[in-house]
Design a protein around this motif. Structure first.
Motif, PDB file in Angstrom:
ATOM      1  N   TYR A  91       0.586  -1.198  -0.010  1.00  0.00           N
ATOM      2  CA  TYR A  91      -0.002   0.050  -0.012  1.00  0.00           C
ATOM      3  C   TYR A  91       0.852   1.162  -0.089  1.00  0.00           C
ATOM      4  O   TYR A  91       0.681   2.239  -0.822  1.00  0.00           O
ATOM      5  CB  TYR A  91      -0.967  -0.023   1.248  1.00  0.00           C
ATOM      6  CG  TYR A  91      -1.938   1.082   1.115  1.00  0.00           C
ATOM      7  CD1 TYR A  91      -2.805   1.358   0.105  1.00  0.00           C
ATOM      8  CD2 TYR A  91      -2.129   1.906   2.461  1.00  0.00           C
ATOM      9  CE1 TYR A  91      -3.809   2.207   0.088  1.00  0.00           C
ATOM     10  CE2 TYR A  91      -3.194   2.895   2.334  1.00  0.00           C
ATOM     11  CZ  TYR A  91      -3.901   3.161   1.358  1.00  0.00           C
ATOM     12  OH  TYR A  91      -4.984   4.155   1.192  1.00  0.00           O
ATOM     13  N   THR A 137      -7.539  -0.834   6.981  1.00  0.00           N
ATOM     14  CA  THR A 137      -6.597  -1.919   6.947  1.00  0.00           C
ATOM     15  C   THR A 137      -6.333  -2.286   8.515  1.00  0.00           C
ATOM     16  O   THR A 137      -6.350  -3.559   8.818  1.00  0.00           O
ATOM     17  CB  THR A 137      -5.434  -1.872   6.001  1.00  0.00           C
ATOM     18  OG1 THR A 137      -5.732  -1.057   4.900  1.00  0.00           O
ATOM     19  CG2 THR A 137      -4.606  -2.923   6.082  1.00  0.00           C
ATOM     20  N   ARG A 167      -8.736  -3.701   1.380  1.00  0.00           N
ATOM     21  CA  ARG A 167      -7.837  -3.669   2.463  1.00  0.00           C
ATOM     22  C   ARG A 167      -8.031  -3.947   3.800  1.00  0.00           C
ATOM     23  O   ARG A 167      -7.374  -4.621   4.697  1.00  0.00           O
ATOM     24  CB  ARG A 167      -7.198  -2.104   2.397  1.00  0.00           C
ATOM     25  CG  ARG A 167      -6.675  -1.550   1.208  1.00  0.00           C
ATOM     26  CD  ARG A 167      -5.571  -2.424   0.945  1.00  0.00           C
ATOM     27  NE  ARG A 167      -4.230  -2.570   1.951  1.00  0.00           N
ATOM     28  CZ  ARG A 167      -3.257  -3.114   2.057  1.00  0.00           C
ATOM     29  NH1 ARG A 167      -3.214  -4.280   1.212  1.00  0.00           N
ATOM     30  NH2 ARG A 167      -2.363  -2.821   2.910  1.00  0.00           N
ATOM     31  N   GLY A 212      -6.647  -6.906   6.126  1.00  0.00           N
ATOM     32  CA  GLY A 212      -6.328  -6.717   7.433  1.00  0.00           C
ATOM     33  C   GLY A 212      -6.838  -7.709   8.332  1.00  0.00           C
ATOM     34  O   GLY A 212      -5.948  -7.921   9.300  1.00  0.00           O
TER      35      GLY A 212
END
Length: 454
Positions: free
Chosen positions: A42, A69, A120, A124
């Motif tokens: 990212y 995330t 995301r 995560g």
């Protein structure tokens, strides 16, 4: 030797050396390598995302999605314990890798920033569950007097993955776009999952808790581990989980527990804030786009060196002392980066800051076993990791707010202040432990065995 309780005979146990447990450490190294790659992708493509005007990314949006995330990681870290009790450690590792690989695929296909943020968040969840389990497995299987070194060795993989992510961003981002970089995040599911399913052993303590005592004894004998006992097994049911958490605030640990949480919060704020925003902060300081992205690779290279140095130092001087010193040095490095330095000097300063920054956080984990009793350590490490994830949520959001304000100098000052907070918190742990008269030594030269985290 470890007895085989199913046959009434004794199975000779090999010595617990790095050679004996190398396959376990290698598998954990691999999955955490992919963890570091996914987390840092990212930040590596952030400049390209911001330059993609059709996608609608702004600095504020990017910071918010970065926090999505890490919020997913917070949920994953706190939830992985209960799921591990039900499913076992091996299924949780494979499930976590599959989950963050799927999240990367969603990002690669995302038609909008909102869908990208969902990808995301999904990633995560997997990333948050994987890291504490990997730390616990390595610490459980490592030779007792080399627990900190083994932890640092495994965490070099995180930074190796970060360097690969940066290289992918530099090599693929300019000509092929950021979506191609995210497609590389699907590779872990193809490579790591089959290897883990075939070769990663289950924790003897988890097997014991599930009633598989013969299997627990066999794994313990194979890797030279002590026989698991009822006190070391994961607590059963919701009532057992609550009692395990409540024990962290019993006399002797009630003051140390929040201090470890604060130190973990500060450390993960630094790790994820810097991993997400360092390229943009350096670009805002006047460096070119390619140089700014390269800084992320340089700081991760420093992280690899730092893990090895900190691990050996902690085994000799104590994890608390090393963590506190490393936090202070991180604060100095971050504060010095406020100035626009010659490129070579800036690279050198970013490298040495990486040596201190990442391993300061990992040594907080390494300090936990000497704070908690054997029955508390697994839960204690889990909550240090989980609560610390709030710092991982705050870091990207805070960096985005600072970058949106156009003041890179303030960003580095903010990160320096977080490092000071971490240093103060971890430094107070020995003091409060001495005041309670509790037996475990949190600042001595030997690290205790970290029990399986759940």
């Amino acid at each position: 030797m470890s007895p085989d309780t199913s046959h009434g005979t004794a199975i000779p146990s090999p010595p617990r050396t790095f050679r004996a447990v190398a396959p376990v450490i290698a598998l954990c190294w691999l999955v955490v390598f992919f963890d570091g790659m996914d987390v840092n992708i990212y930040g590596a493509v952030m400049p390209h995302l911001l330059d993609d005007k059709g996608f609608g990314f702004t600095a504020s949006t990017a910071g918010t999605i970065g926090s999505w995330t890490t919020f997913g990681m917070l949920i994953g870290a706190l939830g992985c314990g209960t799921l591990t009790d039900w499913l076992g450690r091996k299924p949780m590792v494979t499930g976590s890798v599959a989950l963050f690989s799927a999240g990367s695929a969603v990002c690669a296909l995302a038609p909008s920033a909102a869908v990208f943020g969902g990808g995301r968040f999904l990633a995560g969840l997997g990333l948050g569950g994987l890291m504490p389990i990997g730390l616990a497995i390595v610490a459980e299987f490592a030779p007792p007097r080399r627990a900190a070194l083994a932890t640092g060795l495994m965490m070099t993989s995180y930074h190796a993955g970060g360097m690969v992510a940066t290289g992918l961003g530099l090599a693929l981002g300019p000509d092929h776009g950021w979506r191609v970089v995210f497609w590389t995040g699907v590779i872990p599911a193809v490579i790591a999952v089959p290897l883990v399913l075939k070769w990663l052993p289950e924790s003897p303590a988890v097997l014991f808790a599930k009633g598989r005592t013969a299997d627990a004894s066999a794994v313990a004998a194979r890797y030279g581990l002590p026989e698991p006992t009822r006190a070391e097994a994961p607590a059963a049911g919701a009532k057992g989980r609550f009692a395990a958490v409540a024990s962290l605030f019993a006399p002797g640990t009630r003051a140390a527990t929040p201090l470890l949480w604060v130190a973990s919060f500060a450390g993960l704020l630094l790790v994820y804030g810097v991993s997400t925003w360092l390229p943009e902060l350096m670009r805002a300081s006047g460096y070119s786009l390619s140089s700014s992205v390269t800084f992320l690779m340089v700081i991760n290279a420093g992280g690899i060196v730092g893990m090895l140095v900190a691990g050996r130092a902690a085994d000799r001087f104590g994890a608390v002392k090393v963590s506190a010193l490393w936090f202070v040095l991180t604060a100095c490095g971050a504060f010095l980066l406020r100035a626009h330095l010659p490129l070579g000097v800036a690279y050198a300063l970013v490298f040495v800051t990486g040596v201190w920054l990442f391993s300061a956080q990992v040594m907080v984990y390494a300090a936990a076993p000497s704070v908690y009793t054997p029955g508390q350590r697994a839960t204690g490490l889990g909550w240090i990791t989980g609560v610390g994830r709030t710092g991982a949520v705050v870091g990207p959001w805070l960096g985005g707010a600072v970058v949106a304000g156009g003041n890179a100098s303030l960003g580095f000052t903010t990160f320096a202040a977080a490092a000071v907070l971490g240093a103060v918190a971890i430094s107070l742990v020995p003091l409060v432990r001495r005041n309670t008269g509790h037996a475990p030594d949190v600042s001595g030269n030997r690290m205790g065995k970290i029990l399986p985290e759940h």
